[in-house]
Design an enzyme around this catalytic site. Structure first.
Site, PDB file in Angstrom:
ATOM      1  CD  GLN A 287     -20.120  26.877 -12.636  1.00  0.00           C
ATOM      2  OE1 GLN A 287     -21.390  26.356 -12.997  1.00  0.00           O
ATOM      3  NE2 GLN A 287     -19.055  27.298 -13.401  1.00  0.00           N
TER       4      GLN A 287
ATOM      5  CE  LYS B  39     -19.714  30.589 -15.006  1.00  0.00           C
ATOM      6  NZ  LYS B  39     -18.830  30.512 -16.058  1.00  0.00           N
TER       7      LYS B  39
HETATM    8  N1  PMP Z   1     -15.378  31.021 -10.484  1.00  0.00           N
HETATM    9  C1  PMP Z   1     -16.179  30.168 -11.110  1.00  0.00           C
HETATM   10  C2  PMP Z   1     -16.313  29.438 -10.239  1.00  0.00           C
HETATM   11  C3  PMP Z   1     -16.952  29.790 -12.623  1.00  0.00           C
HETATM   12  O1  PMP Z   1     -16.672  28.535 -12.902  1.00  0.00           O
HETATM   13  C4  PMP Z   1     -16.255  30.988 -13.125  1.00  0.00           C
HETATM   14  C5  PMP Z   1     -16.833  30.832 -15.020  1.00  0.00           C
HETATM   15  N2  PMP Z   1     -16.127  29.582 -15.536  1.00  0.00           N
HETATM   16  C6  PMP Z   1     -15.995  31.934 -12.609  1.00  0.00           C
HETATM   17  C7  PMP Z   1     -14.988  32.343 -11.887  1.00  0.00           C
HETATM   18  C8  PMP Z   1     -15.247  33.455 -14.251  1.00  0.00           C
HETATM   19  O2  PMP Z   1     -16.550  33.842 -14.357  1.00  0.00           O
HETATM   20  P1  PMP Z   1     -16.450  34.491 -15.510  1.00  0.00           P
HETATM   21  O3  PMP Z   1     -16.208  34.043 -16.985  1.00  0.00           O
HETATM   22  O4  PMP Z   1     -18.811  35.000 -16.287  1.00  0.00           O
HETATM   23  O5  PMP Z   1     -16.496  35.948 -15.149  1.00  0.00           O
END
Ligand code: PMP
Length: 406
Positions: free
Chosen positions: A203, A226
């Site tokens: 984030q 993201k």
């Molecule tokens: N950590 C945080 C703080 C997140 O916001 C997210 C995604 N919502 C993730 C890990 C996991 O990311 P990803 O699904 O892209 O592997």
């Protein structure tokens, strides 16, 4: 774009022209995935139509081009986050895979009774891999509580360290509360106790300038989807000495130096951790996403998002019954809220009918929901292309929803 000086970027995101239920789309689900600019999609197209061939395996021109583009992406990422070398940049499928890699592989170096400190505000991706490790190797998980406004309780944090603390794994920014954690202080604290610090930057990466060298981070990880980039790619940055002593995470092609049935030796970094064919198409497009962010400037993006956050929060607080979760000073542009005791799902559904995309639910942070004493929230999160007009329309929609729900 009015009220959005210098940020004439909406034209780069065709999806923002969509109508949802006949209304203009207002996309406020950026903490889940940001939208992708045309430039990034053009790179994906160019990879498929012009450069596609498996990387590192051919002497032919196409393969060498694809390899060159993948390795240029590695150099771009290294430069973007201040990594001293490219060999410390490992491509993964995302943040989740990167944390699993660290927990599995660095976890092999831990012993029964060793301790890992997590926090109450972690995403499941930074909890479950450590629990799996705990089941396999008997490590002990300790959890830092949060304060009423959604910050880490730093005194409690300090008190959790013991001579058995080996890892501290913390999010840079909370995906629910928007809190920006003092990760430099946390990393230094971990080091003073002989532990390594793993920072979940999912984030943070599209909102805050990250310099892994200045932070002295041991591991820093994030996802491309993201940060205006393609899906399916993530990054693990690691300290070289640690990566060198860690065993491979997965076995297969690309990660070996020599294979026989008696004994296999492994490739050098970063390839030791990149078994199989990588998503070289999307990795190459991540270069374009980073150029896109850098072209606008992270400082300007942060300033703009901060302005939207302040503007929207002030107006939201005028809505009767509004409850905002996470009010840490200097927080990131993520607003989790409920209206009275209305269900988050109902609020989200009604907002969708008005063209507004927000996230509802536990946000993959059930332990945090337990600490807050709720089941879920509605979450609005901002990005570079959002405007004050959209925030005004969001507030008007919230007022409508509040009166509809009574
Ligand atoms: N950590 C945080 C703080 C997140 O916001 C997210 C995604 N919502 C993730 C890990 C996991 O990311 P990803 O699904 O892209 O592997």
């Amino acid at each position: 774009m009015s009220n959005n000086p210098g940020f004439d970027c909406r034209k780069d995101f065709p999806i923002l022209e969509r109508k949802i239920h006949g209304k203009e789309l207002i996309y406020l689900d950026n903490a889940a995935s940001t939208q992708t600019p045309r430039q990034v999609v053009d790179t994906i197209g160019a990879m498929y139509f012009t450069h596609k061939a498996n990387v590192h395996r051919g002497v032919h021109t196409l393969s060498m081009e694809a390899t060159g583009l993948q390795e240029a992406a590695r150099a771009k990422v290294a430069d973007f986050i201040g990594s001293p070398t490219t060999e410390q940049i490992i491509f993964t499928r995302g943040t989740t895979e990167a944390i699993n890699l660290v927990a599995s592989s660095y976890g092999e170096l831990l012993n029964e009774g060793d301790e890992v400190i997590l926090t109450q505000m972690e995403h499941h991706a930074n909890i479950v891999p450590w629990q799996l490790l705990s089941q396999r190797r008997g490590i002990v998980i300790k959890v830092v509580p949060i304060t009423a406004n959604g910050q880490l309780d730093m005194d409690a944090f300090k008190s959790l360290f013991s001579p058995r603390t080996k890892v501290v794994s913390v999010c840079h920014v909370s995906n629910v509360l928007g809190t920006i954690n003092p990760i430099k202080e946390i990393i230094d604290m971990a080091h003073r106790h002989g532990a390594v610090a793993v920072i979940d930057g999912a984030q943070a990466i599209a909102h805050i300038k990250v310099d892994v060298k200045a932070l002295d981070a041991d591991f820093y990880l994030f996802s491309s989807h993201k940060m205006y980039g393609p899906c399916g790619v993530g990054v693990l940055y690691g300290r070289k000495e640690l990566l060198e002593k860690m065993p491979p995470y997965q076995g297969g092609g690309e990660m070996i130096s020599h294979v026989s049935f008696e004994r296999t030796t492994y490739a050098d970094l970063p390839y030791k951790f990149e078994a199989g064919t990588p998503d070289y198409v999307d990795i190459a497009a991540l270069t374009t996403a980073i150029d896109y962010i850098s072209g606008i400037g992270l400082d300007r993006i942060a300033q703009h998002e901060h302005d939207l956050l302040q503007y929207t929060t002030e107006k939201m607080l005028q809505i009767p019954g509004m409850r905002i979760f996470g009010t840490a000073p200097g927080k990131s542009a993520v607003i989790s809220f409920l209206i009275g005791n209305e269900h988050h799902y109902d609020i989200g559904l009604l907002l969708d009918k008005l063209g507004i995309a927000v996230r509802t639910g536990h946000h993959c942070a059930q332990p945090l929901m337990q600490a807050l004493g709720i089941e879920g929230t509605v979450r609005a999160s901002m990005a570079v292309y959002n405007t004050r007009e959209e925030c005004d329309n969001f507030i008007a929609a919230l007022n409508r929803v509040a009166s509809m729900l009574g």
